[in-house]
Design an enzyme around this catalytic site. Structure first.
Site, PDB file in Angstrom:
ATOM      1  N   ASN A  11      17.239  53.732   6.054  1.00 11.28           N
ATOM      2  CA  ASN A  11      16.282  53.408   4.991  1.00 11.28           C
ATOM      3  C   ASN A  11      16.370  54.494   3.912  1.00 11.28           C
ATOM      4  OD1 ASN A  11      13.814  53.586   3.499  1.00 11.28           O
ATOM      5  ND2 ASN A  11      12.876  52.169   4.933  1.00 11.28           N
ATOM      6  N   ASP A  13      14.603  54.637   1.007  1.00 12.68           N
ATOM      7  CA  ASP A  13      13.437  54.655   0.107  1.00 12.68           C
ATOM      8  C   ASP A  13      13.145  56.044  -0.457  1.00 12.68           C
ATOM      9  OD1 ASP A  13      13.071  52.015   0.772  1.00 12.68           O
ATOM     10  OD2 ASP A  13      11.283  52.344   1.995  1.00 12.68           O
ATOM     11  N   HIS A  14      13.266  57.064   0.414  1.00 11.67           N
ATOM     12  CA  HIS A  14      12.773  58.370  -0.023  1.00 11.67           C
ATOM     13  C   HIS A  14      13.757  59.142  -0.885  1.00 11.67           C
ATOM     14  CE1 HIS A  14       9.049  57.497   1.725  1.00 11.67           C
ATOM     15  NE2 HIS A  14       9.577  57.310   2.919  1.00 11.67           N
ATOM     16  N   ARG A  22      10.898  62.922 -10.814  1.00 12.75           N
ATOM     17  CA  ARG A  22      11.353  63.470 -12.083  1.00 12.75           C
ATOM     18  C   ARG A  22      11.435  62.410 -13.189  1.00 12.75           C
ATOM     19  NH1 ARG A  22      13.985  68.566 -13.041  1.00 12.75           N
ATOM     20  NH2 ARG A  22      12.487  69.956 -12.055  1.00 12.75           N
ATOM     21  N   HIS A  47      12.677  49.168   0.868  1.00 16.35           N
ATOM     22  CA  HIS A  47      11.370  48.493   0.781  1.00 16.35           C
ATOM     23  C   HIS A  47      10.925  48.464  -0.688  1.00 16.35           C
ATOM     24  CE1 HIS A  47       6.893  48.479   2.335  1.00 16.35           C
ATOM     25  NE2 HIS A  47       7.168  47.448   1.557  1.00 16.35           N
ATOM     26  N   ARG A  49       8.144  47.960  -2.764  1.00 15.95           N
ATOM     27  CA  ARG A  49       6.687  47.836  -2.649  1.00 15.95           C
ATOM     28  C   ARG A  49       6.114  47.238  -3.913  1.00 15.95           C
ATOM     29  NH1 ARG A  49       4.606  51.231   1.794  1.00 15.95           N
ATOM     30  NH2 ARG A  49       2.586  50.590   1.048  1.00 15.95           N
ATOM     31  N   ARG A  53       6.632  52.245  -5.950  1.00 20.91           N
ATOM     32  CA  ARG A  53       6.505  53.715  -5.922  1.00 20.91           C
ATOM     33  C   ARG A  53       7.819  54.413  -5.597  1.00 20.91           C
ATOM     34  NH1 ARG A  53       2.941  54.437  -0.455  1.00 20.91           N
ATOM     35  NH2 ARG A  53       1.616  52.958  -1.527  1.00 20.91           N
ATOM     36  N   HIS A  54       8.716  53.726  -4.889  1.00 21.78           N
ATOM     37  CA  HIS A  54      10.039  54.346  -4.672  1.00 21.78           C
ATOM     38  C   HIS A  54      11.147  53.394  -5.144  1.00 21.78           C
ATOM     39  CE1 HIS A  54       9.298  52.390  -0.815  1.00 21.78           C
ATOM     40  NE2 HIS A  54       8.543  53.364  -0.355  1.00 21.78           N
ATOM     41  N   GLU A  74      13.066  45.057   2.861  1.00 25.37           N
ATOM     42  CA  GLU A  74      11.702  45.131   3.408  1.00 25.37           C
ATOM     43  C   GLU A  74      10.736  44.667   2.340  1.00 25.37           C
ATOM     44  OE1 GLU A  74       9.435  48.539   5.057  1.00 25.37           O
ATOM     45  OE2 GLU A  74      11.401  48.992   5.858  1.00 25.37           O
ATOM     46  N   THR A 104       2.443  55.076   3.966  1.00 25.94           N
ATOM     47  CA  THR A 104       3.592  54.369   4.529  1.00 25.94           C
ATOM     48  C   THR A 104       3.043  53.162   5.282  1.00 25.94           C
ATOM     49  OG1 THR A 104       5.528  54.591   5.984  1.00 25.94           O
ATOM     50  CG2 THR A 104       3.579  55.836   6.622  1.00 25.94           C
ATOM     51  N   THR A 105       3.937  52.333   5.818  1.00 29.90           N
ATOM     52  CA  THR A 105       3.483  51.116   6.494  1.00 29.90           C
ATOM     53  C   THR A 105       2.748  51.507   7.779  1.00 29.90           C
ATOM     54  OG1 THR A 105       5.483  50.128   5.613  1.00 29.90           O
ATOM     55  CG2 THR A 105       4.257  48.834   7.213  1.00 29.90           C
ATOM     56  N   GLU A 155      10.718  43.545  14.616  1.00 37.93           N
ATOM     57  CA  GLU A 155      10.940  44.996  14.614  1.00 37.93           C
ATOM     58  C   GLU A 155       9.674  45.638  15.166  1.00 37.93           C
ATOM     59  OE1 GLU A 155      12.915  46.837  11.314  1.00 37.93           O
ATOM     60  OE2 GLU A 155      11.784  48.706  11.588  1.00 37.93           O
ATOM     61  N   HIS A 198      10.204  53.315  12.628  1.00 37.27           N
ATOM     62  CA  HIS A 198       9.102  54.046  12.003  1.00 37.27           C
ATOM     63  C   HIS A 198       8.857  55.371  12.708  1.00 37.27           C
ATOM     64  CE1 HIS A 198       5.683  54.954   9.507  1.00 37.27           C
ATOM     65  NE2 HIS A 198       6.021  53.930   8.769  1.00 37.27           N
ATOM     66  N   GLY A 199       9.093  56.430  11.953  1.00 36.09           N
ATOM     67  CA  GLY A 199       8.801  57.776  12.449  1.00 36.09           C
ATOM     68  C   GLY A 199       9.834  58.335  13.412  1.00 36.09           C
ATOM     69  N   GLY A 220      14.399  56.211   8.288  1.00 35.09           N
ATOM     70  CA  GLY A 220      14.453  56.679   6.903  1.00 35.09           C
ATOM     71  C   GLY A 220      13.964  58.094   6.710  1.00 35.09           C
TER      72      GLY A 220
HETATM   73  N1  PXP Z   1      11.007  49.959   9.606  1.00 35.57           N
HETATM   74  C1  PXP Z   1      10.009  49.529   8.810  1.00 35.57           C
HETATM   75  C2  PXP Z   1       9.635  48.106   8.899  1.00 35.57           C
HETATM   76  C3  PXP Z   1       9.377  50.399   7.894  1.00 35.57           C
HETATM   77  O1  PXP Z   1       8.365  49.950   7.117  1.00 35.57           O
HETATM   78  C4  PXP Z   1       9.824  51.708   7.786  1.00 35.57           C
HETATM   79  C5  PXP Z   1       9.227  52.632   6.773  1.00 35.57           C
HETATM   80  O2  PXP Z   1       9.490  52.167   5.500  1.00 35.57           O
HETATM   81  C6  PXP Z   1      10.876  52.130   8.623  1.00 35.57           C
HETATM   82  C7  PXP Z   1      11.432  51.243   9.548  1.00 35.57           C
HETATM   83  C8  PXP Z   1      11.421  53.506   8.555  1.00 35.57           C
HETATM   84  O3  PXP Z   1      10.433  54.429   8.911  1.00 35.57           O
HETATM   85  P1  PXP Z   1      10.694  55.960   8.681  1.00 35.57           P
HETATM   86  O4  PXP Z   1      10.906  56.156   7.222  1.00 35.57           O
HETATM   87  O5  PXP Z   1       9.463  56.610   9.201  1.00 35.57           O
HETATM   88  O6  PXP Z   1      11.929  56.320   9.473  1.00 35.57           O
END
Ligand code: PXP
Length: 250
Positions: A11, A13-14, A22, A47, A49, A53-54, A74, A104-105, A155, A198-199, A220
């Protein structure tokens, strides 16, 4: 018995979070996606959103056009996102709940409560050739509701487990992991393809990898954070060299 290779969805996104801080074009999330694939990622997750935001609309279009591996889009189950998904035609769409105020989600989809909305929504994405997954809490009820809504993939939200691990709450962590393991088993029984995310970090991903029913992890935040430390020495050395060469008139 050796298990099939576990797919890694990265992922990005970040990378966009840092870019947007910036307001310019760098760092480029598409470059990050290409590098992740080069390094062994099996797919890229992004994702879009509601508040952008990202990831932005143009990032999704660029990713779709330029990456050689599947794009997992996503999205919240809204008309606007449906429209974008059907136009972009990513390989997969992961439906997530979205709250404006969350960082976050935070939790899984309420699949049972939203059955009447989600069922035709999933059908429309599926007709568009997009493989749909639902981001759900690791509970049998959520999985049964996902199957009833017509999703081929779930998921499992690993956030509560990863948080308990990070806070050293051993008993809670073990309870949460047991829920994930049981949900993974149940998904196989119900004929659902099982992903998780996630996480996750190195240690939690390694433990998830021991669950044979899980075929894909989406990761991510940890990876992008870790990349700073793995990559910073190289970037500083390259900057040192550029400055030294400039001083030497080269
Ligand atoms: N899967 C889903 C559905 C998510 O919403 C996210 C966070 O955007 C992730 C995986 C990845 O989570 P993380 O960024 O905490 O690794």
């Amino acid at each position: 018995m050796s298990l099939a290779r576990l797919r890694l969805g990265v992922n990005i996104d970040h990378v966009a979070t840092v870019r947007n801080a910036r307001g310019g074009a760098l760092p480029d999330p598409v470059r990050a996606a290409l590098m992740a694939i080069e390094a062994g990622a099996d797919g890229i997750t992004a994702h879009l959103r509601e508040d952008r935001r990202h990831i932005r609309d143009a990032d999704i279009a660029e990713l779709r056009a330029r990456i050689s591996k599947p794009l997992n889009f996503e999205m919240a189950a809204t008309e606007q996102m449906l429209d974008i998904a059907l136009k972009t035609k990513p390989h997969a769409a992961c439906l997530v709940p979205e709250k404006r105020t969350e960082r976050t989600t935070e939790g899984g989809l309420d699949v049972l409560g939203q059955h009447n909305h989600l069922k035709p929504f999933i059908a429309e994405l599926t007709r568009g050739g997009i493989r749909v997954s639902l981001f759900v809490e690791p509970s049998v009820e959520a999985l049964e509701a996902s199957r009833d809504a017509g999703a081929p993939v779930v998921e499992l939200h690993t956030g509560a487990w990863c948080e308990a691990v990070a806070h050293g709450e051993t008993d809670k962590a073990e309870r949460e992991f047991a829920r994930i393991a049981a949900a993974a088993k149940a998904s196989a029984r119900l004929g659902l393809e099982c992903h998780a995310g996630h996480g996750l970090d190195y240690a939690t991903a390694r433990r998830c990898a021991g669950l044979p029913e899980i075929v894909e992890l989406n990761i991510g935040h940890f990876l992008i954070g870790e990349a700073i430390f793995v990559g910073l020495p190289m970037a500083v050395r390259a900057m040192r060299a550029a400055m030294d060469e400039g001083r030497a008139g080269r």
